[in-house]
Each structure stands twice: as C-alpha cells, then as structure tokens.
Design a protein around this motif. Structure first.
Motif, mmCIF file in Angstrom:
data_model
loop_
_atom_site.group_PDB
_atom_site.id
_atom_site.type_symbol
_atom_site.label_atom_id
_atom_site.label_comp_id
_atom_site.label_asym_id
_atom_site.label_seq_id
_atom_site.Cartn_x
_atom_site.Cartn_y
_atom_site.Cartn_z
ATOM 1 N N SER A 52 0.831 -1.207 0.000
ATOM 2 C CA SER A 52 0.000 0.000 0.000
ATOM 3 C C SER A 52 0.865 1.256 0.000
ATOM 4 N N ASP A 53 1.952 1.244 0.769
ATOM 5 C CA ASP A 53 2.873 2.390 0.803
ATOM 6 C C ASP A 53 3.546 2.591 -0.552
ATOM 7 N N LEU A 54 3.951 1.491 -1.193
ATOM 8 C CA LEU A 54 4.585 1.592 -2.505
ATOM 9 C C LEU A 54 3.616 2.178 -3.532
ATOM 10 N N TYR A 55 2.363 1.750 -3.496
ATOM 11 C CA TYR A 55 1.372 2.252 -4.443
ATOM 12 C C TYR A 55 1.147 3.753 -4.239
ATOM 13 N N MET A 56 1.089 4.166 -2.983
ATOM 14 C CA MET A 56 0.874 5.577 -2.689
ATOM 15 C C MET A 56 2.058 6.419 -3.179
ATOM 16 N N GLU A 57 3.288 5.934 -2.923
ATOM 17 C CA GLU A 57 4.472 6.668 -3.368
ATOM 18 C C GLU A 57 4.526 6.758 -4.889
ATOM 19 N N ALA A 58 4.207 5.654 -5.554
ATOM 20 C CA ALA A 58 4.240 5.647 -7.019
ATOM 21 C C ALA A 58 3.206 6.614 -7.593
ATOM 22 N N ARG A 59 2.032 6.670 -6.977
ATOM 23 C CA ARG A 59 0.995 7.578 -7.462
ATOM 24 C C ARG A 59 1.396 9.032 -7.241
ATOM 25 N N GLN A 60 1.931 9.332 -6.072
ATOM 26 C CA GLN A 60 2.301 10.710 -5.763
ATOM 27 C C GLN A 60 3.457 11.210 -6.622
ATOM 28 N N SER A 61 4.387 10.310 -6.957
ATOM 29 C CA SER A 61 5.551 10.694 -7.744
ATOM 30 C C SER A 61 5.377 10.414 -9.233
#
Length: 320
Positions: free
Chosen positions: A284-293
C-alpha cells in the motif's frame, strides 16, 4: 550471492532442468538479486543469494547429490544459507543438513510454501483495496496461473474468502482438484492471459508478463507468487500505461522468506505471522508513493530496496 552487507545471503535452491548452463547461471543471478531486494524491503537482516542445480535426466542418487550440495554450502562458512525452492523438498533440506547447519526448511523448521501463500493473499487484498476501495474478496474474480505448493494453497484461501476462481496448470489432475473442491473454472495454460478478471495471479515460473502476453491481459491488477514476473524492466512502464496495477513480485511473495529467515533465527510464530501480514501495508505504501511521484511501481520498489542495501553497504564500509 548478490549481497551480504545486511547479513548472510539467504535464498532457496532451485532444482529443475535447464536448456543450457548459461540459462541456469542467468536464473541464479536474477533470483539472487531479487532475494537481496526482498530481504531489504522485508526488513530482514539478510542478503540475497540463490542456488541452482541442473536436474539431470537420469538422477541415480538424489540423497547423495543433496549431501554433496550441503558440503559445498558448508565450505562457504556461513556466507550463504540455503532453503527450499522450485524442485526441492523438505527431505532434500534434511539431506543437506547432514553436511551443514546453514540450511532452513528442514523437517524441523517446516515448509515455507503456506507462508508464501498467506503473503500473496495479503497482497491481493492490498491490490483490491487500491483498485476498488475495498479489500474484500467476496465475489471477486481471481485467475491463478500455476497450482503448485503456493498456488493451490492460495486458491483454497481465496475460495474460503468468497472469491471466484479461474485456474490453470500443466498438471490436469491439479486443475481437476481445483474444479471439484473449489468450484473453480479451468482453462488451458495458454488461455489464462485472456481471462477477464479482477486479479491475475502468476504462481509459476518467471517472465510471464512479456511482449506477447501483456496485450492480452484483461485484469485490473497483477498479484502473484512467481519470481521475476516481468520479462524486462520496461514491462513495468507498459503495465502502468495500460492502468494495470502490479505488485512487485519480491514484495508480495516475501512471506516464504520471512518464514525461512525468522524460523532460522528461532523467532515465534506470532512474530512471523505479524511480519507476513505487514506485506499489505508495504504494498500500500509503494502504491501511494508511485501515485504521488507518478513513477512506475516496480521502479519505486527497486529504488527503495537499492537504497536500503546501499545504506547498509556504506555503514559496513565505514565500520570496516
């Protein structure tokens, strides 16, 4: 051995036929790197390694072969710890253990496959949470490629959670078992990519997401236990362009490594299960970081793992 800066290289022994020695070496190198990244993102004090034994066409004495392999491991003085992988069994680890203590997955320690399946189950829930807003599996359609130790265990868990299954395997008996016991739809191996589903779950060998198969995918996300699912790094970008969420394989399938590593360290079952459950949050953290960046998810995972290893390497160098 890809890296030992965070600890001894830990990774299974693969015992399958290979077309050439180069194929076996390439597989070992790719898998070892994946193990380093897997251990880093899992927060385990180990590096990454992998062993492959080219399975002969006429195997006369499996026990002697595994004992010889154990002797080779022991000569490395603890730099590499082996475990089960494709083609190896708990009995093989017992044979290896007669020659070295640098082995996990023995009869005493147990089979890591169910732990891998539990981690993939958590990862599928994370994918559904991200793509649908709910991690519930009830009524969701999951297509599973491969019904080996992990894939079949995963299928039972998904069925119990209310998912609809389409499965395939090269073993017709395993497909029949899934149809009879799990009410799963079955298809030929080459047809699994065309199944319209919520999640495609590759649980066999690697490089199954490639130039030939990617255009055929009809899923919202990919979440499975197979190693090295993407044929090339560029495949991750192509998945992003098609709006298909990809769970990096060495993150979602880390449950087995967590089990192996923590059993080797003699940690409790409660601690192991807590670590495996954390795969949901890591993804979930990886998905959030990928979306934000606005980055490719597989690239984000690679970068994060590489940074963890580099930091350990820098500290190791300074300490030395």
């Amino acid at each position: 051995m890809h890296s030992t800066v965070r600890g001894p290289a830990l990774g299974g022994c693969r015992f399958i036929p290979y077309g050439t020695d180069d194929d076996a070496i390439t597989d070992a190198i790719r898998l070892a790197k994946g193990m380093s990244y897997k251990a880093a993102l899992a927060g385990l004090p180990f590096g990454g390694g992998k062993a492959v034994i080219i399975r002969p066409g006429n195997l006369k004495d499996r026990h002697a072969l595994m004992r010889s392999f154990g002797h080779a491991i022991d000569s490395l003085s603890g730099q590499y710890i082996t475990a089960m992988d494709s083609g190896t069994l708990v009995d093989d680890m017992d044979d290896i253990a007669t020659q070295t203590s640098y082995v996990s997955c023995t009869q005493h320690m147990g089979d890591p496959s169910p732990a891998t399946a539990r981690g993939v189950f958590a990862g599928i829930r994370a994918n559904l949470q991200y793509t649908t807003g709910s991690d519930s599996l009830k009524g969701r359609h999951i297509a599973i490629q491969g019904l080996g130790h992990v894939g079949l265990n995963l299928a039972y868990r998904l069925h119990q959670a209310g998912a609809h299954l389409t499965v395939t395997d090269i073993d017709d008996n395993k497909m029949l078992q899934a149809r009879q016991q799990l009410n799963a739809a079955i298809c030929r191996p080459e047809e699994i990519y065309d199944v319209n589903c919520d999640v495609f779950s590759p649980c066999g060998l690697g490089a199954v997401i490639n130039a030939d198969t990617l255009p055929r995918l009809r899923c919202n996300s990919i979440a499975g236990s197979a190693n090295n699912q993407l044929e090339t790094p560029e495949t991750g970008l192509q998945l992003k362009q098609r709006n298909i969420l990809y769970a990096p394989d060495y993150v979602i399938n880390a449950g087995g490594l967590m089990f192996v590593a923590m059993r080797y360290q003699q940690q409790s079952d409660v601690a192991i299960e807590s670590k495996i459950a954390g795969i949901f949050d890591t993804l979930s953290d990886l998905y959030m970081e990928a979306r934000q960046s606005n980055q490719v998810i597989s690239d984000v995972a690679d970068q994060r793992a590489s940074e963890i290893i580099q930091q350990a390497d820098s500290g190791h160098f300074q300490a030395a």
